[in-house]
Design an enzyme around this catalytic site. Sequence first.
Site, PDB file in Angstrom:
ATOM      1  N   PRO A  90       0.650  -0.851   0.120  1.00 19.42           N
ATOM      2  CA  PRO A  90      -0.163   0.173  -0.018  1.00 19.42           C
ATOM      3  C   PRO A  90       0.791   1.511   0.038  1.00 19.42           C
ATOM      4  O   PRO A  90       1.838   1.419   0.693  1.00 19.42           O
ATOM      5  CB  PRO A  90      -0.984  -0.256   1.523  1.00 19.42           C
ATOM      6  CG  PRO A  90      -0.573  -1.813   1.671  1.00 19.42           C
ATOM      7  CD  PRO A  90       0.659  -2.038   1.044  1.00 19.42           C
ATOM      8  N   GLU A  91       0.822   2.146  -0.768  1.00 16.42           N
ATOM      9  CA  GLU A  91       0.980   3.659  -1.203  1.00 16.42           C
ATOM     10  C   GLU A  91       0.267   4.896  -0.786  1.00 16.42           C
ATOM     11  O   GLU A  91      -0.896   4.021  -0.036  1.00 16.42           O
ATOM     12  CB  GLU A  91       1.737   4.108  -2.478  1.00 16.42           C
ATOM     13  CG  GLU A  91       2.537   2.651  -2.696  1.00 16.42           C
ATOM     14  CD  GLU A  91       3.550   2.678  -4.069  1.00 16.42           C
ATOM     15  OE1 GLU A  91       3.355   3.892  -4.832  1.00 16.42           O
ATOM     16  OE2 GLU A  91       3.840   1.154  -4.785  1.00 16.42           O
TER      17      GLU A  91
END
Length: 271
Positions: free
Chosen positions: A2-3
Amino acid sequence: MPELPEVETTLRGISPHMTGQTIADVIIRNAQLRWPIPQILPGLLRGHVVNKLERRAKYLLIRFSHGTLILHLGMSGSLRILTTPTPPDKHDHFDLVLTNGVIMRLRDPRRFGAVLWHEGNISEHPLFSKLGPEPFQAEFTGDYLYRASRKRNAAIKLVIIDNHVVVGVGNIYANESLFRAGIKPNLAAGKLSRPRCEKLVTEIQATLHESIALGGSSLRDYVNSNGKQGYFQQHYWVYGRAGQACRNCGTTIRQIKQGQRSSFFCPVCQS
């Protein structure tokens, strides 16, 4: 992993359910994440009110009057808001139970996430003390990037995913932003002109805003707080498209390795 858009989407999903609510219980099923979950958390948090939730880089911050709970989703983590009793599965390692019955549950199959506690100024915590500006902060401008990249031979993609320069851009969104700005990922950062730095900053911000609006990218394990996937991956220009035709000019998208990560670009649209 996840960014920033995925973390921001998670923040917006859980914040309305938690802000102003009181912690009834803390359940630690498996403390062995990237760093051990502090066993003192139940005693520290029971009876305390969640003042607000924030994001710094790819970390979620749950603020209390006496400290901050720091959450990181790692490579495979997600946070869910549960409004009805739901039995945990083997990857559900941590719950915050609110007095109104709502549960915030951390699921992390690979256990590279984190649940930490910090008292005092969060900017002094070792995880945050050397971070660069947020991409949406007024400080992150073309002029800032131009000055930060002078005399640097490192590739521009490696510079914009460096959290000391700017936080949260990440591999996917660096690839997409560079395509939109017309810049090859392996171009030496120090060769970028001021106007091209301005363009790149604009496209980084636009790419991140668009991804947030679409719920982020769902690759591998990521889902939002409602268990739903994001849709930004359906709009990729280059990421993961090696060997396919450029959506803009038809040239074959190429793939190279940079810093042990894959970079994707169009040799015609980017220079």
